[in-house]
Design a protein around this motif. Structure first.
Motif, mmCIF file in Angstrom:
data_model
loop_
_atom_site.group_PDB
_atom_site.id
_atom_site.type_symbol
_atom_site.label_atom_id
_atom_site.label_comp_id
_atom_site.label_asym_id
_atom_site.label_seq_id
_atom_site.Cartn_x
_atom_site.Cartn_y
_atom_site.Cartn_z
ATOM 1 N N UNK A 225 82.465 35.310 62.227
ATOM 2 C CA UNK A 225 81.307 34.639 62.781
ATOM 3 C C UNK A 225 81.525 33.278 63.588
ATOM 4 N N UNK A 226 80.479 33.196 64.599
ATOM 5 C CA UNK A 226 80.539 31.873 65.483
ATOM 6 C C UNK A 226 79.978 30.877 64.466
ATOM 7 N N UNK A 227 80.098 29.578 64.852
ATOM 8 C CA UNK A 227 79.909 28.479 64.181
ATOM 9 C C UNK A 227 78.249 28.560 64.121
ATOM 10 N N UNK A 228 77.811 27.430 63.124
ATOM 11 C CA UNK A 228 76.376 27.317 63.171
ATOM 12 C C UNK A 228 75.649 26.938 64.395
ATOM 13 N N UNK A 229 76.368 26.126 65.147
ATOM 14 C CA UNK A 229 75.666 25.683 66.394
ATOM 15 C C UNK A 229 75.523 26.937 67.421
ATOM 16 N N UNK A 230 76.062 27.728 67.251
ATOM 17 C CA UNK A 230 75.999 29.117 68.028
ATOM 18 C C UNK A 230 74.298 29.676 67.763
ATOM 19 N N UNK A 231 74.233 29.689 66.492
ATOM 20 C CA UNK A 231 73.018 30.190 65.741
ATOM 21 C C UNK A 231 71.784 29.375 66.143
ATOM 22 N N UNK A 232 72.151 28.148 66.283
ATOM 23 C CA UNK A 232 70.929 27.218 66.633
ATOM 24 C C UNK A 232 70.592 27.368 68.001
ATOM 25 N N UNK A 233 71.631 27.485 68.905
ATOM 26 C CA UNK A 233 71.307 28.009 70.448
ATOM 27 C C UNK A 233 70.527 29.150 70.327
ATOM 28 N N UNK A 234 70.815 30.143 69.549
ATOM 29 C CA UNK A 234 69.854 31.395 69.577
ATOM 30 C C UNK A 234 68.362 31.119 69.312
ATOM 31 N N UNK A 235 68.177 30.074 68.489
ATOM 32 C CA UNK A 235 66.674 29.623 68.424
ATOM 33 C C UNK A 235 65.946 29.242 69.648
ATOM 34 N N UNK A 236 66.533 28.952 70.982
ATOM 35 C CA UNK A 236 66.057 28.807 71.745
ATOM 36 C C UNK A 236 65.092 29.801 72.501
ATOM 37 N N UNK B 126 70.828 35.391 75.595
ATOM 38 C CA UNK B 126 72.487 35.497 75.793
ATOM 39 C C UNK B 126 72.939 34.837 74.604
ATOM 40 N N UNK B 127 72.598 33.823 73.799
ATOM 41 C CA UNK B 127 73.214 33.279 72.942
ATOM 42 C C UNK B 127 73.156 34.178 71.631
ATOM 43 N N UNK C 52 73.014 37.380 71.774
ATOM 44 C CA UNK C 52 73.757 38.533 71.951
ATOM 45 C C UNK C 52 75.194 38.172 71.495
ATOM 46 N N UNK C 53 75.517 36.872 72.037
ATOM 47 C CA UNK C 53 76.832 36.375 71.763
ATOM 48 C C UNK C 53 77.289 36.264 70.354
ATOM 49 N N UNK C 54 75.971 35.650 69.634
ATOM 50 C CA UNK C 54 76.338 35.538 68.079
ATOM 51 C C UNK C 54 76.318 36.632 67.566
ATOM 52 N N UNK C 55 75.942 37.844 67.838
ATOM 53 C CA UNK C 55 75.516 39.052 67.095
ATOM 54 C C UNK C 55 76.904 39.824 67.163
#
Length: 92
Positions: free
Chosen positions: A41-52, A26-27, A29-32
């Motif tokens: 673009x969203x902050x870096x924290x959103x991309x870090x959550x994508x790594x989950x 979900x993260x 999709x939200x960041x893309x």
């Protein structure tokens, strides 16, 4: 799996991995989405959550491997308890 079946070893890891994977998906999709619609673009924290998503995959795989190892040990133990056909008492 029915309600009467006890949870085997590794089942909890597989469930936890699926949840972590879903959160990461979900993260992702939200960041893309902002990149496709031309938004900021969203902050870096959103991309870090994508790594989950990858972490969830690894957790679920560890649960599968744990369950497989338990089944192998159980099969070996069951086979050790059972006599092997054709290997009776040998005459000298």
């Amino acid at each position: 799996m029915s309600d009467n079946d006890p949870a085997g070893p590794g089942d909890g890891l597989v469930r936890a991995g699926a949840v972590v994977f879903a959160v990461g998906a979900v993260a992702t999709m939200v960041t893309v989405i902002p990149l496709f619609i031309g938004a900021e673009p969203l902050p870096t924290a959103a991309y870090v959550v994508s790594m989950l998503m990858g972490a969830g995959f690894v957790i679920a795989a560890a649960g599968l491997l744990r369950g497989m190892a338990h089944q192998r040990r159980a099969a070996r133990a069951a086979q050790a308890d059972r006599p092997v056909p054709g290997r009776g008492v040998q005459a000298r």
